[in-house]
Enzyme design. Sequence first.
Site, mmCIF file in Angstrom:
data_model
loop_
_atom_site.group_PDB
_atom_site.id
_atom_site.type_symbol
_atom_site.label_atom_id
_atom_site.label_comp_id
_atom_site.label_asym_id
_atom_site.label_seq_id
_atom_site.Cartn_x
_atom_site.Cartn_y
_atom_site.Cartn_z
ATOM 1 N N ASN A 263 71.112 -52.289 4.707
ATOM 2 C CA ASN A 263 71.225 -51.173 3.721
ATOM 3 C C ASN A 263 70.078 -51.592 2.456
ATOM 4 O OD1 ASN A 263 73.095 -53.019 2.687
ATOM 5 N ND2 ASN A 263 73.666 -51.661 1.078
ATOM 6 N N CYS B 13 78.676 -42.776 4.044
ATOM 7 C CA CYS B 13 78.713 -41.143 3.496
ATOM 8 C C CYS B 13 78.400 -40.163 3.991
ATOM 9 C CB CYS B 13 77.818 -41.944 2.174
ATOM 10 S SG CYS B 13 75.851 -41.564 3.156
ATOM 11 N N CYS C 72 70.319 -45.977 3.122
ATOM 12 C CA CYS C 72 71.722 -46.571 3.659
ATOM 13 C C CYS C 72 71.755 -47.273 4.813
ATOM 14 C CB CYS C 72 72.791 -45.309 4.087
ATOM 15 S SG CYS C 72 73.664 -44.793 2.438
ATOM 16 N N CYS D 211 75.027 -40.065 5.559
ATOM 17 C CA CYS D 211 74.819 -40.903 7.015
ATOM 18 C C CYS D 211 76.228 -39.949 7.864
ATOM 19 C CB CYS D 211 75.110 -41.560 6.882
ATOM 20 S SG CYS D 211 74.012 -42.694 5.680
ATOM 21 N N GLU E 91 68.196 -51.564 -0.993
ATOM 22 C CA GLU E 91 68.380 -50.577 -2.380
ATOM 23 C C GLU E 91 66.518 -50.696 -2.583
ATOM 24 O OE1 GLU E 91 71.668 -52.112 -4.141
ATOM 25 O OE2 GLU E 91 73.136 -51.034 -2.981
ATOM 26 N N GLU F 15 72.637 -47.007 8.209
ATOM 27 C CA GLU F 15 72.220 -46.157 8.626
ATOM 28 C C GLU F 15 71.374 -45.855 9.193
ATOM 29 O OE1 GLU F 15 75.126 -46.076 6.630
ATOM 30 O OE2 GLU F 15 77.200 -45.550 7.684
HETATM 31 N N1 THU Z 1 75.718 -47.526 1.821
HETATM 32 C C1 THU Z 1 75.317 -47.195 3.253
HETATM 33 O O1 THU Z 1 74.298 -48.467 3.874
HETATM 34 N N2 THU Z 1 76.421 -46.958 4.319
HETATM 35 C C2 THU Z 1 77.626 -46.422 3.802
HETATM 36 O O2 THU Z 1 77.778 -45.313 4.682
HETATM 37 C C3 THU Z 1 78.094 -46.338 2.649
HETATM 38 C C4 THU Z 1 77.033 -47.197 1.393
HETATM 39 C C5 THU Z 1 75.364 -48.675 0.886
HETATM 40 C C6 THU Z 1 74.569 -47.247 0.116
HETATM 41 C C7 THU Z 1 74.098 -48.926 -1.365
HETATM 42 O O3 THU Z 1 72.883 -49.357 -0.924
HETATM 43 C C8 THU Z 1 75.848 -49.429 -0.934
HETATM 44 O O4 THU Z 1 76.006 -49.304 0.058
HETATM 45 C C9 THU Z 1 76.490 -48.943 -1.840
HETATM 46 O O5 THU Z 1 76.973 -47.485 -2.070
#
Ligand code: THU
Length: 132
Positions: free
Chosen positions: A44, A88, A55, A91, A46, A57
Site C-alpha cells: 500500500n 477491501c 491499496c 480491491c 498512502e 492489491e
Molecule cells: N489496504 C490495502 O492495501 N489492501 C486492503 O485490501 C485493505 C486495506 C490498505 C489501505 C490503507 O493504506 C491501509 O491498508 C489501511 O486501510
Amino acid sequence: MKQKKTLLFSNAKSVFSNAYAPYSNFNVSVSLLGINAAIYTGVNVENSAFPQGMCAEAAAIGKMVTDGCTEIDEILVMADTKKPTTPCGGCRQRLMEFSKPYTPVYLCNLEDVLEETTMGLLLPGAFDLNTI
Ligand code: THU
C-alpha cells in the site's frame, strides 16, 4: 505449504516493510501469481491527500498489467494481524477483473497462512460486463 504458496508468501514478506503507510500505520503486501508463472508484489502507498492512497492489491495489479500479464492464478494478501485481513471491497472487484471465481486467495500474517478462500467467495455476484 506447497511450493507456489511458499513462494508467494516469501515474496510478500520480503516487500512488507516497504509499504508506505505513515497515516494508518497498517502495512499490507500482496503477491499475485500470474498465468505466466511470474510473481508480482505490491504494497500500500498512502498519501497526505488521503483518497489518493493506493491499496497493495492495486499496486501489484499495476505491475502485472504493465508487464503484459492479465490473468491471475493465485493471490496472497499479508498484514500483521492475528485474524485474516481480507481485501477491501474495491480491491475485490479489481482482483476479480483478472481472476476466476475459483482463483485461490491466501490470507496471511507474517508467520502463517491464516485462511484460504477464493475470489468467488470474497465477491459473489461480481460485476461482469460479459454477463449482462
Ligand atoms: N489496504 C490495502 O492495501 N489492501 C486492503 O485490501 C485493505 C486495506 C490498505 C489501505 C490503507 O493504506 C491501509 O491498508 C489501511 O486501510
